[in-house]
Design a protein around this motif. Structure first.
Motif, PDB file in Angstrom:
ATOM      1  N   HIS A  96      62.416  37.005 -64.437  1.00 24.47           N
ATOM      2  CA  HIS A  96      63.397  36.110 -63.814  1.00 24.47           C
ATOM      3  C   HIS A  96      64.795  36.649 -64.088  1.00 24.47           C
ATOM      4  O   HIS A  96      65.444  36.277 -65.057  1.00 24.47           O
ATOM      5  CB  HIS A  96      63.255  34.672 -64.342  1.00 24.47           C
ATOM      6  CG  HIS A  96      64.202  33.689 -63.698  1.00 24.47           C
ATOM      7  ND1 HIS A  96      64.099  32.331 -63.874  1.00 24.47           N
ATOM      8  CD2 HIS A  96      65.263  33.864 -62.880  1.00 24.47           C
ATOM      9  CE1 HIS A  96      65.060  31.719 -63.209  1.00 24.47           C
ATOM     10  NE2 HIS A  96      65.797  32.634 -62.591  1.00 24.47           N
ATOM     11  N   HIS A  98      68.409  38.251 -61.765  1.00 17.99           N
ATOM     12  CA  HIS A  98      69.077  38.159 -60.460  1.00 17.99           C
ATOM     13  C   HIS A  98      69.785  39.473 -60.204  1.00 17.99           C
ATOM     14  O   HIS A  98      70.430  40.014 -61.108  1.00 17.99           O
ATOM     15  CB  HIS A  98      70.089  37.014 -60.436  1.00 17.99           C
ATOM     16  CG  HIS A  98      69.449  35.668 -60.518  1.00 17.99           C
ATOM     17  ND1 HIS A  98      69.064  34.964 -59.403  1.00 17.99           N
ATOM     18  CD2 HIS A  98      69.076  34.912 -61.582  1.00 17.99           C
ATOM     19  CE1 HIS A  98      68.503  33.821 -59.771  1.00 17.99           C
ATOM     20  NE2 HIS A  98      68.488  33.768 -61.100  1.00 17.99           N
ATOM     21  N   LEU A 130      65.028  36.330 -58.781  1.00 21.52           N
ATOM     22  CA  LEU A 130      64.620  34.989 -58.324  1.00 21.52           C
ATOM     23  C   LEU A 130      65.833  34.210 -57.847  1.00 21.52           C
ATOM     24  O   LEU A 130      66.257  33.240 -58.468  1.00 21.52           O
ATOM     25  CB  LEU A 130      63.907  34.230 -59.451  1.00 21.52           C
ATOM     26  CG  LEU A 130      62.493  34.681 -59.812  1.00 21.52           C
ATOM     27  CD1 LEU A 130      61.877  33.751 -60.865  1.00 21.52           C
ATOM     28  CD2 LEU A 130      61.595  34.750 -58.596  1.00 21.52           C
ATOM     29  N   LYS A 189      61.202  31.164 -54.376  1.00 12.65           N
ATOM     30  CA  LYS A 189      61.807  30.421 -55.484  1.00 12.65           C
ATOM     31  C   LYS A 189      62.389  29.133 -54.917  1.00 12.65           C
ATOM     32  O   LYS A 189      63.029  29.141 -53.862  1.00 12.65           O
ATOM     33  CB  LYS A 189      62.933  31.269 -56.101  1.00 12.65           C
ATOM     34  CG  LYS A 189      63.974  30.508 -56.930  1.00 12.65           C
ATOM     35  CD  LYS A 189      63.542  30.332 -58.374  1.00 12.65           C
ATOM     36  CE  LYS A 189      64.621  29.662 -59.211  1.00 12.65           C
ATOM     37  NZ  LYS A 189      65.818  30.475 -59.395  1.00 12.65           N
ATOM     38  N   HIS A 241      61.860  28.268 -65.729  1.00 14.27           N
ATOM     39  CA  HIS A 241      62.767  28.003 -66.855  1.00 14.27           C
ATOM     40  C   HIS A 241      62.001  27.175 -67.887  1.00 14.27           C
ATOM     41  O   HIS A 241      60.913  26.665 -67.608  1.00 14.27           O
ATOM     42  CB  HIS A 241      63.986  27.178 -66.419  1.00 14.27           C
ATOM     43  CG  HIS A 241      64.954  27.907 -65.549  1.00 14.27           C
ATOM     44  ND1 HIS A 241      65.733  28.951 -65.991  1.00 14.27           N
ATOM     45  CD2 HIS A 241      65.290  27.720 -64.252  1.00 14.27           C
ATOM     46  CE1 HIS A 241      66.501  29.387 -65.003  1.00 14.27           C
ATOM     47  NE2 HIS A 241      66.249  28.666 -63.926  1.00 14.27           N
ATOM     48  N   ASP A 346      67.343  35.118 -66.472  1.00 14.23           N
ATOM     49  CA  ASP A 346      68.330  34.550 -65.548  1.00 14.23           C
ATOM     50  C   ASP A 346      69.641  35.338 -65.590  1.00 14.23           C
ATOM     51  O   ASP A 346      70.712  34.786 -65.324  1.00 14.23           O
ATOM     52  CB  ASP A 346      68.587  33.075 -65.873  1.00 14.23           C
ATOM     53  CG  ASP A 346      68.786  32.227 -64.635  1.00 14.23           C
ATOM     54  OD1 ASP A 346      68.610  32.747 -63.516  1.00 14.23           O
ATOM     55  OD2 ASP A 346      69.133  31.040 -64.781  1.00 14.23           O
TER      56      ASP A 346
HETATM   57 ZN   LIG Z   1      67.677  32.052 -61.995  1.00 12.81          ZN
END
Ligand SMILES: [Zn+2]
Length: 436
Positions: A96, A98, A130, A189, A241, A346
């Protein structure tokens, strides 16, 4: 996935030529087939969770691992790379992340490529993005589509396109998924949120069903236990998450276990929300400074007193300290319960500065150990675990037939997870990345 048919055909050529040369004029013996590289003298942590092999050898031919273990013989003609005492593990996989356009000064493609390269320089050889912005989605799809046909020198990327959310009917959810698929998403997602605009269970079920009909795996943003239960009970593949409002319970664990649902903790996401209330000590860490060509602009901004003051005054940001403590607890509970954990951070989201692509994957692993996982469990989560939750079957372990994405370390991360930062070299598809 990685190798296409043209490259397989081209790879066979040297062997064919060697055979015909030998037949015509009894030339000196040329080893058949493509060249082999042998990494020797290494501790192999294969990513599966098995005990490491000491003094092992890894054979690489083209983009693949062809053998790995203690009793592997080095074939005649192989290029031997003596790595006595080093540790070799699979390249890290961020399940996960970006890959978004975050620059004001650099053209989009150049910025995306340098970010993928930064991931790779830190040993993250695959990243699953994601969530795209509208403006960078097509560029990332294009980077993904070209990566199988080039000598890849950056992290391999997969992408969900923009995260979809807040649909008020099953039809709308299905249409959104269809549009994402048509525009090149390789997974879906979505954001599950309570309160205004929340999607019903029926809508979520339709959204997931549409994705599955199109062969796409589903990942969801959640915060609460109730949101997690709603997506799991309606068919989600991966919780993207941590559950951050209360302890996970037996009901969720059982539902995740019976449906084989994966879990991505993203602990550094929480850290990034409050840690810039002061200048973090890691800004001086040479391992962080290694990425400063990409990190510099944001680091400067986060070092400003005005920014830090805002974080200190922001109740929402301060509340995330408790959310992180809860996330740590739940990671330990779910890991102990045998739920498949995939490392994810993330990192790299526009509008959420200080999520360092490359550096934070190492901080994430450190935090996972602090949460109670063993270094071996964390290394598995960052390799085969992340591959499993992402349904990537060619990366994540060191075994014959797997893509030769490797992280060579000067110290053993089983002794101290921070030894993942002792990077000696990074290999992608059997080629060593330059480190300059
Ligand atoms: Zn994210």
């Amino acid at each position: 996935m990685v190798r296409n048919s043209i490259r397989v055909w081209a790879a066979a050529l040297p062997a064919l030529l060697a055979i015909s040369a030998a037949a015509c004029q009894s030339a000196p013996e040329v080893p058949e087939g493509p060249p082999v590289t042998a990494l020797t003298g290494v501790r192999i942590i294969d990513g599966s969770g098995q005990a490491p092999v000491e003094g092992g050898t890894i054979l690489i031919s083209e983009d693949r691992i062809t053998a790995a273990g203690a009793d592997v013989e080095v074939p005649a003609g192989a290029t031997v790379v003596n790595l006595d005492g080093k540790t070799v593990m699979p390249g890290l996989i961020n399940a996960h992340g970006h890959v978004q356009y975050l620059s004001d000064s650099i053209p989009m493609r150049d910025d995306l490529v340098r970010r993928l390269r930064m991931y790779a320089d830190y040993g993250v050889t695959t990243v699953v993005s994601l969530g795209q912005q509208e403006d960078d989605r097509d560029a990332v799809v294009a980077l993904r589509d070209e990566q199988d046909g080039i000598e890849l020198d950056r992290a391999r990327v997969y992408t969900s396109g923009p995260s979809t959310r807040a649909h008020q009917s099953s039809e709308a959810a299905r249409e959104a998924v269809a549009d994402l698929a048509d525009r090149g998403a390789d997974r879906i997602k979505f954001h599950m949120q309570s309160g205004d605009g929340a999607m019903s269970g029926e809508t979520v079920a339709s959204l997931i069903d549409e994705a599955h009909t199109r062969g796409l795996r589903t990942f969801s943003h959640i915060f609460t236990l109730d949101e997690a239960k709603l997506i799991v009970n309606n068919g989600i593949d991966v919780v993207a998450h941590s559950v951050r409002d209360q302890d996970v319970d037996e009901e969720l664990i059982e539902a995740m276990r019976s449906r084989d649902v994966g879990y991505i903790p993203t602990l550094t996401r929480e850290l990034s929300v409050f840690t810039y209330e002061t200048t973090p000590a890691f800004f001086d860490d040479p391992f962080f400074q290694y990425g400063i060509s990409v990190y510099g602009e944001e680091a400067d901004m986060l070092s400003e007193e005005g920014y830090q003051q805002k974080v200190r005054m922001d109740e929402g940001a301060q509340a995330i300290k408790a959310a992180l403590a809860q996330a740590n607890r739940n990671l330990k509970i779910l890991s102990d319960a045998g739920i498949q954990i995939g490392m994810g951070t993330d990192s790299g989201v526009r509008g959420n500065p200080g999520r360092w692509q490359g550096y934070f994957e190492h901080v994430e692993m450190e935090m996972m150990v602090e949460a109670g996982m063993t270094p071996m469990q964390v290394l598995v989560a960052a390799t085969s675990g992340a591959a499993a939750v992402s349904a990537l079957d060619q990366v994540g372990t060191i075994a014959p037939g797997m893509v030769a994405d490797l992280l060579v370390l000067d110290a053993n991360p089983l002794d101290d997870i921070n030894n993942t930062r002792q990077i000696n070299s990074v290999w992608i598809e059997g080629r060593q990345l330059s480190r300059d």
